[in-house]
Structure formats: structure tokens, C-alpha cells
Design a protein around this motif. Sequence first.
Motif, mmCIF file in Angstrom:
data_model
loop_
_atom_site.group_PDB
_atom_site.id
_atom_site.type_symbol
_atom_site.label_atom_id
_atom_site.label_comp_id
_atom_site.label_asym_id
_atom_site.label_seq_id
_atom_site.Cartn_x
_atom_site.Cartn_y
_atom_site.Cartn_z
ATOM 1 N N THR A 1 61.978 -18.739 1.602
ATOM 2 C CA THR A 1 62.579 -19.022 2.910
ATOM 3 C C THR A 1 64.062 -19.718 2.994
ATOM 4 O O THR A 1 64.739 -19.526 3.751
ATOM 5 C CB THR A 1 61.689 -19.976 3.695
ATOM 6 N N GLU A 2 64.379 -20.139 1.679
ATOM 7 C CA GLU A 2 65.688 -20.437 1.462
ATOM 8 C C GLU A 2 66.120 -20.881 -0.329
ATOM 9 O O GLU A 2 65.023 -20.604 -0.980
ATOM 10 C CB GLU A 2 66.050 -22.025 1.934
ATOM 11 N N VAL A 3 67.183 -20.675 -0.316
ATOM 12 C CA VAL A 3 67.782 -20.475 -1.971
ATOM 13 C C VAL A 3 68.970 -21.284 -2.053
ATOM 14 O O VAL A 3 69.845 -21.212 -1.218
ATOM 15 C CB VAL A 3 67.966 -19.122 -2.147
ATOM 16 N N GLU A 4 68.902 -22.186 -3.014
ATOM 17 C CA GLU A 4 70.137 -22.977 -3.418
ATOM 18 C C GLU A 4 71.405 -22.258 -3.697
ATOM 19 O O GLU A 4 72.680 -22.505 -3.411
ATOM 20 C CB GLU A 4 69.945 -24.131 -4.148
ATOM 21 N N GLU A 5 71.318 -21.136 -4.500
ATOM 22 C CA GLU A 5 72.260 -20.271 -5.003
ATOM 23 C C GLU A 5 72.741 -19.256 -3.857
ATOM 24 O O GLU A 5 71.932 -18.741 -3.202
ATOM 25 C CB GLU A 5 71.928 -19.625 -6.288
ATOM 26 N N GLY A 6 73.909 -18.785 -3.881
ATOM 27 C CA GLY A 6 74.334 -17.936 -2.929
ATOM 28 C C GLY A 6 74.541 -16.520 -3.705
ATOM 29 O O GLY A 6 74.635 -15.441 -2.842
ATOM 30 N N SER A 7 74.319 -16.330 -4.953
ATOM 31 C CA SER A 7 74.529 -15.243 -5.611
ATOM 32 C C SER A 7 73.797 -15.042 -6.976
ATOM 33 O O SER A 7 73.687 -16.302 -7.584
ATOM 34 C CB SER A 7 75.982 -14.635 -5.662
ATOM 35 N N ILE A 8 73.618 -13.847 -7.689
ATOM 36 C CA ILE A 8 73.036 -13.822 -8.803
ATOM 37 C C ILE A 8 74.270 -12.677 -9.826
ATOM 38 O O ILE A 8 74.944 -12.203 -9.176
ATOM 39 C CB ILE A 8 71.589 -13.040 -8.983
ATOM 40 N N THR A 9 73.906 -12.966 -10.907
ATOM 41 C CA THR A 9 74.665 -12.065 -11.834
ATOM 42 C C THR A 9 73.902 -10.779 -11.853
ATOM 43 O O THR A 9 72.531 -10.830 -12.445
ATOM 44 C CB THR A 9 74.761 -12.640 -13.401
ATOM 45 N N GLU A 10 74.312 -9.650 -11.438
ATOM 46 C CA GLU A 10 73.492 -8.386 -11.477
ATOM 47 C C GLU A 10 72.836 -7.731 -12.458
ATOM 48 O O GLU A 10 73.426 -7.712 -13.399
ATOM 49 C CB GLU A 10 74.334 -7.469 -10.232
#
Length: 699
Positions: free
Chosen positions: A666-675
Motif C-alpha cells: 500500500t505504500e513504499v518509502e523509496e521512489g525508485s529501484i535499481t533496475e
Amino acid sequence: GGSKYLQLQEDGLPVLLFGDIAFATADIFTRFDGNVARIEAIRGGSASILSSNSPGGIINFISKTGKVEGGTMSTSFGLDYNNFRTDLDYGAKIGDGLYFHAGGFYRAGEGVRNVGFTANNGGQAKFNITKEFDKGSVTIYAKFLNDRAAAYMPMPVQVSGTNANPSWGNVPGFNATKGALQSVFLSHNVGLGPDGQLRRGKVADGMNPVSKSLGINAAFDLEDGWKISESGRFTANSGGFISPFPSEVGTASAIANSFGTGSTLSYANTGTPFNTANGLVARIHMFDTQLNDFNNFMNDFKVTKKFDKVGVTAGYFKSIQNISMSWMWNSYLQEVSDSNPRLLNVTNASGSSLSDNGLYAYGVPAWGNCCTRNYDTQYNVSAPYANVSLEANDKLSLEGGIRYDLGKVTGSFAGSSQSSFDINNDGVISAPESSVSAVNTAKTTAVDYDYNYVSYSLGANYALSNDQSFFARYSKGASAKADRILFERPAASYLNGDLINSLDYLAQAELGYKQKFSKGYVYGTFFYAKTDEQSGFEATNPTVLTQNNYKSLGLELETAYNVSKDFDLRGGLTYTKAEITSGANAGNAPRRQPKLMYSFIPTYKFSKTNSLGLSFLGQSKAFAQDSNQLVMNGFVLINGFVEIGITKGLSLNVSGNNLLDTLAITEVEEGSITENTVNYVRARPFAGRSLSMALSYRF
């Protein structure tokens, strides 16, 4: 937590004046039990006229009165988790026009996640007595609440793939639907309290509301069609909120090296080197918030009069809300594990210890030691309001209302200062004790400002027939900011008289259609909303300010259909197209906002006294943050129940939540990941599958 635009009420008065006070949201101070007769809700529209700070809606818990004699006793317990709860309520007539109702609950247990201790522990008691007169009634009521419940913060979750098409799963050794950050190894949080004294916070207290209230509702019909009503309540609120929050999840080497190259980690309880299968460490910020004084007084007085086809209501709302709380947060290192994770000590390359039993800082240096704080403010609100309804003809009815809120805010707040202090009183200043956060009582910021805003609502309903109608409404309201604007502006701005930019505005337009059938109904509403928000902090990272404007439009559908006398279907669907209209993320979708949310609930009765049902609750994908990079996948949660009538009044119920044990983020602190690599993020998932049983007797 909490919603700045939604207000929670009990018996027609707000639980708290503001819906989004950090660590003291209204839902923490509210419990649903057998005392509740029904729940009434208003979404948008006229809600902004009916109460302060509620342009988004109102949810009102209305208590049983005992006018209808009877009661319920029930006991419930977890089948696959540790929890026990018992409820009892009863109401009856005790004299001519005199009746009462009383009841409450008590519970104890670990809860649906593995925290390692009794996390749910407490209860509630409520009582009311009503006297009816020839032309009215008076109800006096009381409530006592003292409960404890675990506050679940974001969990370590594994993500791979791409931002646009991620694959979500469990971190090795940490089940995100069952695990928790709480642990028997981190049971207390010790530091300096708001007055500079040593203070110990108990992690098992979790969310601990203590609420004592006494209220009165009175309503009378007067001569010539006049009606008068008075609702008043005083509530003494206090308690606490304490929970471990992961400010960072990383590899052991990365976390250790953040303390200096060559630093190493070891288990605090044994001294052996850190060596776990996943090699992951959580940097814990202990959210330890003491709710000193959240007392409030609420009063709503109104008169109504019907003039032929015109109805007029005029009222005056008064509230005084205290916000006095102290933040005393410390920093720890903890292994990532879903079964009583252990604390970790850190030693630098030269062999010097940088932590004491897993605690490496009295404060939160990773966030600039922002969060040793003290708030002591009072919000005094007056709000006259009026509403007029008109039956233009047999088919058309019109309604309009206006409300004027005037707020007076006084008090003070203070931030932190750093100094050395021998916390454990061993005569030696350890590394963490060399820089201890304390409330800087020598530097307080005075608060003395006013705010005001006007809310209004205009609506119309046109009946095409007895079974179908159209309605339309336009409204504009606001919600005042309370604690969330303190600390983030120049000190002088809080003494400016009228504090600029202390309000969040919400304008809404609705156009709807209602159709009733012999076996059901369909309601449809098109909506448009425009939101203007001012900057304020988020509790999960008070060093970051949030400020966005939004617009959204969509369609909401609600339906019910009785297939037969024993089988019925209910469902709902909301499509929302929302967009950020300000700042660097303008044009993006708001974080955590899915385009589609839906519910489907079939229920079947069999053998007269038995029933079973399912609920399907789902949503489409959404973005983790306003930057619109990392996607949170869509999901559907399946819940169900079976109720068996054993004998008259006695029934057995077995219920299950999240039956498929779905990992629903429902929610995530990070906005992106290393793909295309394995990432570890901090996400808040729904709890996994849980089964419970209840035995209830209605008498």
C-alpha cells in the motif's frame, strides 16, 4: 496516518478537532464494539458545513441507547494467531421514559504479526442514560478507553525487475505479511524526557490511547415548528505512540561502513560477529512519542425551523483542542528477521565500541537529530453556520449552507540540543552518551496566530420518479493545519497574527444518479475535486516538507442486488484520474493513488440461521511516490466468514482475512529501484492470512 480532510465522530461530535495530528490520529482514540448501534457517513459535499476540518467527509459512530432492550456477549480468539477478546453490552428501560445502555470489551494477545510479546492489551467501557420528555430527550454518556495495539511500520521487502514492471517478494528470513520490526530484544527506549529527566518508554505499549469523556445530547421540539438541540462533551486524552521505524535497510557492510571504513557488527546479546543468511541490517529510529495532553471540549448548538417548504438551520460550534506531546527518538541497529530480530553493536576499525546494547545514538543523527521535540499548543475554534433547504416543487429540492471557522492558536514548541550525559549512570561517557538529544527548553518558539476560512455547499435533487433521481452538488471547504506546520517556518511567522498558508483547501463538484429496483439499487456519481495544500512535515521523515496541489475526476458506482431471499450481492467501484498540478512533479499521478478501486461482496443464508459470505477488495497499480517511477502492483484481497446458529440467540462465527495470503503493498518509502537487480525497500503491506473464531449470544 490519519486524514486531514476526513473527520471521525462519536455521537455527533469530533473525536479530535484535527484528523492528521502526528501520532495522535482520531482512529487511535476510537474503538468499534457492541456499543455501536450504527455508523453514518457523509462523503464530501455538505460535510464541510456540518463540522470543522471535514471537507472530505464525516464518519459518525452512533451509540445504542437501550430503548430497545437487549444485549450481546461474545468471545473471540485467533485460530492461527494469538489473540483473545471478550465483549459485553446491555441496554434496557429502567422507568417511565428512562433507559440506559452500557458495555465494553477487553482484549489481550500478540496480534496478527509476530512481535514476540503481548501487543494488544486493553479495553473500553461506555455508558449512557436517556430521559424522554413529552417534546424531547436528554442523554448523558461516558466513555473510558485504555488500550494498547502494535503500530506496524513499513517492512523490509524485496523488489526486482524494473520500476515499471517490478516483481515483489519476501526478503529471505523476513515474511512481509507476518513479520514485524518489534522484538523482545528491543523492549525499552531510554533517554532524556521533555524536562531533562531520565525517561523509559515501553515498546510493548505501542499505540496507547487513554481517553475519559463525559458528554450530553439534548433535543427538544418547541412551539411553531421550532427545534433546538445541544451536544457537548469534555474528553481527557493522553497516552503514547511507540514503534520501531526502519529509516534504512542495507547490507551489513554498507551499514557498518557508514560508521567509518573498517567498522564491524556483532550481536549485542552475545558479542559474536554478525552472521545471518540475508546479511541485512535495519537502521531503526524508535518513534517514541509521549501524548501528554490532548484534552478537548466540543460543543454544537443549533436551532431549526420549518417554514412551509423552507427549512432553516442555524448553529454554533465551539471547540478547544490541546496538542501537547513530546518526541524522544533514539537510533538502533537491528538484524532483518521476522522472529525476534536481535540488536547489533558496531565497533570501529580501531576496536572502539560505538554503541551500547544496539543503541548507537540518543537521538536520530541520520535525520539531523530533528526529532527530540516538545509541542504545547492549544487550538480554540468558533464556527457559526447556517443551512437552508427548499422544496421547490414535488420533484425538485434545493439546499445550501455556509460555515465560518475562526481559529485562535497559542502556545509554544521547542526543538533539540546535543550534550553529553551519562544515561546509564555508570560513571563513563560512552560513544552514544557523548551526544545526547534533549529538548532545548532554553530556546522555545512562541505561538500566537489566528486563521479563518469560509466553507459553503450548494446542492439540488430532482426526482424523476419514486425510484430514480438526479442530484448535483458543489462545495468548497478547508482543513486547518495543526502541529504539522510547527518547526518548518521562521519563528517570527508564528507571531504574525494571521498565519499565512496554514490552510488546505478542497473544492468538489458532484453529479449523480440513483435508481432503485424491487430487488436492489444502483448509484452512480461523477466527481471532480481540486485540492490546494500548503507545506507541512511527514511523521515518517520530518526533515522533508510536502506541498502539492491536485485535481482529480472520476466515477463512483455502488450497487446491491437480492438474487433471492437468501442470496444477495453488493459491490462498489471507483475510477479516479488524479494529477499533481504544482511543483516539480506537476502532471504526474499522486503517490499511492490507484486509478481503480473496487469491492464485491456476495452473502448467502442457508438453513434459516446460518450464513456465509466473501468479500473481494481490490485496486489497480499505483506509484510509490510522486516522481512516478516505482510501481506498486495491483492486488485483490479475499476475506470470508461462516456463521452457524447453534440454538436460539447463540451463534458461532469463523472469519478469515486475506485468505490467499496475498502480498499487497500500500505504500513504499523509496521512489525508485535499481533496475534488473535485487533491491531491498521499506514497504507497508497488508497483514497476511488470519483466521478467528467467535462465540456470541444475543439476549
